[in-house]
Design a protein around this motif. Structure first.
Motif, PDB file in Angstrom:
ATOM      1  N   TRP A  41       5.503  -1.940 -15.704  1.00 17.78           N
ATOM      2  CA  TRP A  41       4.851  -3.052 -15.058  1.00 17.78           C
ATOM      3  C   TRP A  41       5.700  -3.109 -13.865  1.00 17.78           C
ATOM      4  O   TRP A  41       6.855  -3.287 -13.636  1.00 17.78           O
ATOM      5  N   PHE A  42       4.827  -2.959 -12.441  1.00 17.76           N
ATOM      6  CA  PHE A  42       5.561  -3.029 -11.206  1.00 17.76           C
ATOM      7  C   PHE A  42       5.101  -4.295 -10.406  1.00 17.76           C
ATOM      8  O   PHE A  42       3.777  -4.196 -10.163  1.00 17.76           O
ATOM      9  N   THR A  43       5.957  -4.826  -9.894  1.00 19.87           N
ATOM     10  CA  THR A  43       5.698  -5.963  -9.074  1.00 19.87           C
ATOM     11  C   THR A  43       6.336  -5.820  -7.723  1.00 19.87           C
ATOM     12  O   THR A  43       7.621  -5.399  -7.486  1.00 19.87           O
ATOM     13  N   TYR A  44       5.425  -6.035  -6.624  1.00 17.52           N
ATOM     14  CA  TYR A  44       6.074  -6.087  -5.474  1.00 17.52           C
ATOM     15  C   TYR A  44       6.444  -7.277  -4.847  1.00 17.52           C
ATOM     16  O   TYR A  44       5.434  -8.262  -4.691  1.00 17.52           O
TER      17      TYR A  44
ATOM     18  N   ARG B 190       0.952  -1.145  -0.037  1.00 23.45           N
ATOM     19  CA  ARG B 190      -0.108   0.033   0.194  1.00 23.45           C
ATOM     20  C   ARG B 190       0.700   1.117   0.110  1.00 23.45           C
ATOM     21  O   ARG B 190       0.368   2.270  -0.741  1.00 23.45           O
ATOM     22  N   GLY B 191       1.918   1.348   0.805  1.00 24.91           N
ATOM     23  CA  GLY B 191       3.032   2.397   0.538  1.00 24.91           C
ATOM     24  C   GLY B 191       3.351   2.573  -0.644  1.00 24.91           C
ATOM     25  O   GLY B 191       3.639   3.878  -1.021  1.00 24.91           O
ATOM     26  N   PHE B 192       3.800   1.249  -1.259  1.00 24.10           N
ATOM     27  CA  PHE B 192       4.303   1.739  -2.844  1.00 24.10           C
ATOM     28  C   PHE B 192       3.346   2.508  -3.712  1.00 24.10           C
ATOM     29  O   PHE B 192       3.365   3.290  -4.628  1.00 24.10           O
ATOM     30  N   ILE B 193       2.057   1.966  -3.334  1.00 26.02           N
ATOM     31  CA  ILE B 193       0.877   2.579  -4.459  1.00 26.02           C
ATOM     32  C   ILE B 193       0.758   3.809  -4.143  1.00 26.02           C
ATOM     33  O   ILE B 193       0.792   4.966  -5.015  1.00 26.02           O
ATOM     34  N   ARG B 194       0.752   4.383  -2.638  1.00 26.55           N
ATOM     35  CA  ARG B 194       0.774   5.805  -2.197  1.00 26.55           C
ATOM     36  C   ARG B 194       1.913   6.622  -2.755  1.00 26.55           C
ATOM     37  O   ARG B 194       1.234   7.772  -3.360  1.00 26.55           O
TER      38      ARG B 194
ATOM     39  N   VAL C 223      10.693  -4.817 -10.382  1.00 29.21           N
ATOM     40  CA  VAL C 223      10.574  -5.454  -9.198  1.00 29.21           C
ATOM     41  C   VAL C 223      10.985  -5.063  -7.957  1.00 29.21           C
ATOM     42  O   VAL C 223      12.225  -4.815  -7.803  1.00 29.21           O
ATOM     43  N   ALA C 224      10.126  -4.781  -6.953  1.00 28.86           N
ATOM     44  CA  ALA C 224      10.592  -4.209  -5.644  1.00 28.86           C
ATOM     45  C   ALA C 224      10.547  -5.301  -4.808  1.00 28.86           C
ATOM     46  O   ALA C 224       9.556  -6.365  -4.734  1.00 28.86           O
ATOM     47  N   GLU C 225      11.530  -5.398  -3.754  1.00 26.34           N
ATOM     48  CA  GLU C 225      11.787  -6.465  -2.843  1.00 26.34           C
ATOM     49  C   GLU C 225      11.821  -7.837  -3.616  1.00 26.34           C
ATOM     50  O   GLU C 225      11.351  -8.900  -3.324  1.00 26.34           O
TER      51      GLU C 225
ATOM     52  N   VAL D  42      -2.031   4.185 -10.767  1.00 29.63           N
ATOM     53  CA  VAL D  42      -1.768   2.987 -10.172  1.00 29.63           C
ATOM     54  C   VAL D  42      -3.255   1.988 -10.362  1.00 29.63           C
ATOM     55  O   VAL D  42      -4.192   2.436  -9.852  1.00 29.63           O
ATOM     56  N   ARG D  43      -2.957   0.911 -11.122  1.00 29.80           N
ATOM     57  CA  ARG D  43      -3.869   0.007 -11.305  1.00 29.80           C
ATOM     58  C   ARG D  43      -3.486  -1.481 -11.016  1.00 29.80           C
ATOM     59  O   ARG D  43      -2.426  -1.818 -11.485  1.00 29.80           O
ATOM     60  N   VAL D  44      -4.323  -2.009 -10.106  1.00 27.82           N
ATOM     61  CA  VAL D  44      -4.143  -3.411  -9.893  1.00 27.82           C
ATOM     62  C   VAL D  44      -4.704  -4.238 -10.920  1.00 27.82           C
ATOM     63  O   VAL D  44      -6.134  -4.258 -10.891  1.00 27.82           O
ATOM     64  N   VAL D  45      -3.903  -4.712 -11.903  1.00 23.00           N
ATOM     65  CA  VAL D  45      -4.895  -5.271 -13.208  1.00 23.00           C
ATOM     66  C   VAL D  45      -5.012  -6.834 -13.283  1.00 23.00           C
ATOM     67  O   VAL D  45      -5.466  -7.377 -13.887  1.00 23.00           O
ATOM     68  N   CYS D  46      -4.465  -7.524 -11.913  1.00 22.04           N
ATOM     69  CA  CYS D  46      -4.810  -8.975 -11.679  1.00 22.04           C
ATOM     70  C   CYS D  46      -4.723  -9.261 -10.446  1.00 22.04           C
ATOM     71  O   CYS D  46      -3.871  -8.678  -9.703  1.00 22.04           O
ATOM     72  N   ARG D  47      -5.530 -10.404  -9.991  1.00 23.15           N
ATOM     73  CA  ARG D  47      -5.527 -10.640  -8.613  1.00 23.15           C
ATOM     74  C   ARG D  47      -5.043 -11.961  -8.413  1.00 23.15           C
ATOM     75  O   ARG D  47      -5.412 -12.753  -7.371  1.00 23.15           O
ATOM     76  N   LEU D  48      -4.278 -12.573  -9.264  1.00 19.75           N
ATOM     77  CA  LEU D  48      -3.877 -13.895  -9.272  1.00 19.75           C
ATOM     78  C   LEU D  48      -2.993 -13.874  -7.937  1.00 19.75           C
ATOM     79  O   LEU D  48      -2.010 -13.271  -7.706  1.00 19.75           O
TER      80      LEU D  48
END
Length: 289
Positions: A61-64, A3-7, A88-90, A16-22
């Motif tokens: 494309w940003f992945t946490y 959530r911190g990254f999104i903010r 890719v973060a973390e 910022v969009r969460v495009v998939c919830r897999l």
């Protein structure tokens, strides 16, 4: 942290969009499950690539968080097909997971990390892991330490004494006692559950000291955790349950010390929150903590 990254991205002007919830997380180490996830993700990646190219082409494309238990099974394919940078973060790399229960997930995570344009490890442990991956890592590696928005906690610290009275009334604490605070989910795993059990054991050796413990958190392991603290007099330990994020800064600021063993924890955002509120911290010495 996610959530911190999104903010922070939104504050920098990004949409910022969460495009998939897999959910690719596999806690048990079931290789058949990992293979099924990879198969499902391949189909999703194809559909996502088409939909995003048609409806909303992202700049990146940003992945946490990507590691053997939760590989990014979408980012490498989608970013390549859309021709956008892949971040890719973390990221985390554990050589010993090349074989065994998470071998499939490990291979998936290596595929993702090897295709990333930018990798942002958040601890020195993970930074060393990126270096250990050697030639597999072709993108830029930059350490980005864990972060939070400190403002709500600093504001709460400025009203510490008012908050102390409020918290005392809300949870039945003695304003004259030393207040210990812990904030943690009660997951039934080695990290969370055993940290609570270790905390209970440590406090059992300090009964001559006039402390009260306020526990914020809930989850599947709650019955086991509450049983571990049942050895203390009822007034010693107060369970607040799970609380919304905006209620935490006053509780941090009102307390006297933050205590948490943090077994097998990557770094622990709660330590940053406690310190931002001016609270001394006693923690286990391990990993990124």
């Amino acid at each position: 942290m996610s959530r911190g990254f999104i903010r922070i991205l939104e504050r920098l002007g990004h949409e910022v969009r969460v495009v998939c919830r897999l959910r690719s997380y596999d806690r048990a180490g079931d290789q058949l499950h990992q293979l099924r996830l990879a198969h499902t993700a391949a189909g999703l990646a194809n559909r996502l690539s088409v939909r995003l190219a048609r409806d909303w082409l992202p700049d990146v494309w940003f992945t946490y968080h990507c590691y053997h238990k939760a590989p990014d099974l979408l980012g490498p394919t989608v970013s390549e097909r859309l021709g956008v940078p892949y971040v890719v973060a973390e990221p985390s790399f554990a050589r010993r997971r090349r074989e065994g229960n998470w071998a499939v997930g490990h291979a998936g995570s290596i595929r993702a990390l090897s295709r990333a344009d930018l990798l942002l490890p958040m601890t020195k442990v993970d930074l060393r892991g990126m270096h250990a991956a050697g030639s597999r890592i072709k993108g830029v590696v930059r350490r980005l330490p864990p972060f939070i928005d400190t403002l709500p906690f600093r504001q709460a610290n400025a009203r510490r004494f008012a908050h102390r009275n409020e918290v005392a009334q809300a949870f039945g604490l003695d304003p004259g006692a030393v207040w210990l605070l812990t904030v943690a989910m009660m997951r039934d795993d080695d990290a969370k559950r055993n940290s609570y059990l270790q905390l209970a054991d440590a406090l059992s050796r300090l009964t001559a000291w006039p402390w009260q413990l306020l526990v914020v958190g809930d989850g599947p392991a709650a019955p086991k955790i509450r049983a571990a603290f049942a050895q203390f007099e009822p007034e010693r330990v107060r369970f607040a349950g799970a609380l919304p994020e905006d209620r935490l800064p006053p509780i941090y600021a009102a307390s006297d010390m933050f205590v948490w063993p943090a077994l097998n924890e990557a770094y622990g955002v709660v330590f940053l929150e406690a310190q931002a509120a001016g609270l001394p911290v006693v923690a286990g010495r391990g990993t990124g903590v």
